[in-house]
Design an enzyme around this catalytic site. Structure first.
Site, PDB file in Angstrom:
ATOM      1  NE  ARG A 112      -2.503   0.027   3.673  1.00 18.93           N
ATOM      2  CZ  ARG A 112      -3.313   0.462   4.607  1.00 18.93           C
ATOM      3  NH1 ARG A 112      -4.627   0.436   4.419  1.00 18.93           N
ATOM      4  NH2 ARG A 112      -2.872   0.943   5.745  1.00 18.93           N
ATOM      5  CB  THR A 122      -2.449   7.196  -2.669  1.00 16.62           C
ATOM      6  OG1 THR A 122      -1.754   5.945  -2.896  1.00 16.62           O
ATOM      7  CG2 THR A 122      -1.663   8.329  -3.277  1.00 16.62           C
ATOM      8  CG  ASP A 126       2.487  -2.859   9.157  1.00 13.95           C
ATOM      9  OD1 ASP A 126       2.661  -4.046   8.793  1.00 13.95           O
ATOM     10  OD2 ASP A 126       2.599  -1.905   8.384  1.00 13.95           O
ATOM     11  CG  ASP A 177       6.213  -3.299   9.949  1.00 19.26           C
ATOM     12  OD1 ASP A 177       6.961  -3.751   9.062  1.00 19.26           O
ATOM     13  OD2 ASP A 177       5.840  -2.112   9.983  1.00 19.26           O
TER      14      ASP A 177
HETATM   15  C1  PRP Z   1      -1.195  -4.563   4.588  1.00 20.28           C
HETATM   16  C2  PRP Z   1      -1.994  -5.836   4.774  1.00 20.28           C
HETATM   17  C3  PRP Z   1      -2.821  -5.861   3.530  1.00 20.28           C
HETATM   18  C4  PRP Z   1      -3.094  -4.419   3.262  1.00 20.28           C
HETATM   19  C5  PRP Z   1      -4.492  -4.112   3.712  1.00 20.28           C
HETATM   20  O1  PRP Z   1      -0.130  -4.767   3.755  1.00 20.28           O
HETATM   21  O2  PRP Z   1      -1.210  -6.984   4.941  1.00 20.28           O
HETATM   22  O3  PRP Z   1      -2.180  -6.458   2.414  1.00 20.28           O
HETATM   23  O4  PRP Z   1      -2.165  -3.661   4.050  1.00 20.28           O
HETATM   24  O5  PRP Z   1      -4.822  -2.811   3.423  1.00 20.28           O
HETATM   25  P1  PRP Z   1      -5.936  -2.394   2.377  1.00 20.28           P
HETATM   26  O6  PRP Z   1      -7.130  -3.234   2.647  1.00 20.28           O
HETATM   27  O7  PRP Z   1      -6.176  -0.928   2.713  1.00 20.28           O
HETATM   28  O8  PRP Z   1      -5.374  -2.554   0.997  1.00 20.28           O
HETATM   29  P2  PRP Z   1       0.992  -3.657   3.441  1.00 20.28           P
HETATM   30  O9  PRP Z   1       0.627  -2.890   2.212  1.00 20.28           O
HETATM   31  O10 PRP Z   1       1.275  -2.859   4.680  1.00 20.28           O
HETATM   32  O11 PRP Z   1       2.228  -4.528   3.018  1.00 20.28           O
HETATM   33  P3  PRP Z   1       3.065  -5.634   3.847  1.00 20.28           P
HETATM   34  O12 PRP Z   1       2.175  -6.844   3.990  1.00 20.28           O
HETATM   35  O13 PRP Z   1       4.231  -5.872   2.961  1.00 20.28           O
HETATM   36  O14 PRP Z   1       3.436  -5.046   5.187  1.00 20.28           O
HETATM   37  N1  URA Z   2      -2.570  -3.116   7.139  1.00 17.61           N
HETATM   38  C1  URA Z   2      -2.189  -3.535   8.376  1.00 17.61           C
HETATM   39  O1  URA Z   2      -1.244  -4.314   8.505  1.00 17.61           O
HETATM   40  N2  URA Z   2      -2.880  -3.088   9.426  1.00 17.61           N
HETATM   41  C2  URA Z   2      -3.922  -2.241   9.322  1.00 17.61           C
HETATM   42  O2  URA Z   2      -4.529  -1.866  10.344  1.00 17.61           O
HETATM   43  C3  URA Z   2      -4.284  -1.803   8.029  1.00 17.61           C
HETATM   44  C4  URA Z   2      -3.593  -2.267   6.955  1.00 17.61           C
END
Ligand code: PRP
Ligand code: URA
Length: 210
Positions: free
Chosen positions: A105, A109, A201, A204
């Protein structure tokens, strides 16, 4: 609630989600809990797998007994955080294939960007479960499922541990044909598009990167 949305109500899942949310839960325990919750949720999500009777010999006699039939299962984690759910499901269905979709993400944005995709072939002949612990705005889940459908995927389910109402609405209206399994439906998104109360997160916390 739409009939394609299934919110888990098993006390074991609720209990483990409570542990997952706690800020003091460390990486090791967090990872283990994500795996266990995914396994318990898969038990529910795979309830409609077709079976067929086969003839077997027990030590006592021959009998007809059901075995799983039909389309082969594939799990497709959305990278990174979805990876944490894969082993929980493989512990129930060790022969499942595993595809990967890389999305992140944009921090400003909140739009998803794709950086990797490898799906088990033939996609159209598989029962696919897309995995991501978090359904926040729904952007990542909608993009991943758009992508799988463009590659020929037909029979698709989505499994998340925590969903926000905004993401559930977006996903179920973009893809009304898929069943969505959620461990819990949380209250809302905050201004940074994090789920409240949520668990922070997920990526993380699984990988210990913050
Ligand atoms: C997080 C999570 C989802 C997404 C959800 O991933 O694991 O994939 O955000 O958010 P959304 O419904 O608003 O799209 P992130 O983009 O932080 O990547 P990561 O898994 O690499 O930490
Ligand atoms: N992605 C995450 O990992 N946590 C949230 O709360 C939203 C998006």
């Amino acid at each position: 609630m739409e009939k394609n949305i299934i919110i888990m109500n098993h006390p074991l899942i609720k209990h483990k989600i409570t542990l997952l949310r706690k800020v003091e839960t460390g990486t090791n325990e967090f990872r283990r809990l994500v795996e266990e919750i995914a396994m318990l949720m898969a038990y529910e999500a795979l309830r409609d797998l077709p079976t067929q009777n086969v003839e077997i010999q027990t030590p006592i006699e021959k009998c007809l007994s059901p075995e799983i039939s039909g389309k082969k299962l594939a799990v497709v984690p959305i990278l990174r955080a979805g990876l944490g759910m894969v082993n929980g499901i493989l512990s129930l269905v060790p022969s499942a294939r595993v595809g990967h979709i890389g999305l992140y993400r944009d921090e400003v944005t909140h739009e998803p960007h794709e950086y990797y995709c490898k799906l088990p072939q033939p996609v159209g002949e598989r029962e696919i479960i897309v995995l991501d612990p978090m359904l926040a705005t729904g952007g990542s889940a909608v993009a991943a499922i758009d992508f799988i459908k463009q590659h020929g995927g037909k029979s698709i389910k989505f499994m998340c541990i925590i969903a926000a109402p905004e993401g559930l609405k977006k996903l179920s209206s973009a893809h009304p044909d898929i069943k969505i399994y959620c461990g819990n439906l949380d209250r809302e998104l905050n201004k940074d598009a994090y789920i409240c109360p949520g668990l922070g997160d997920a990526g993380d916390r699984i990988f210990g990167t913050k």
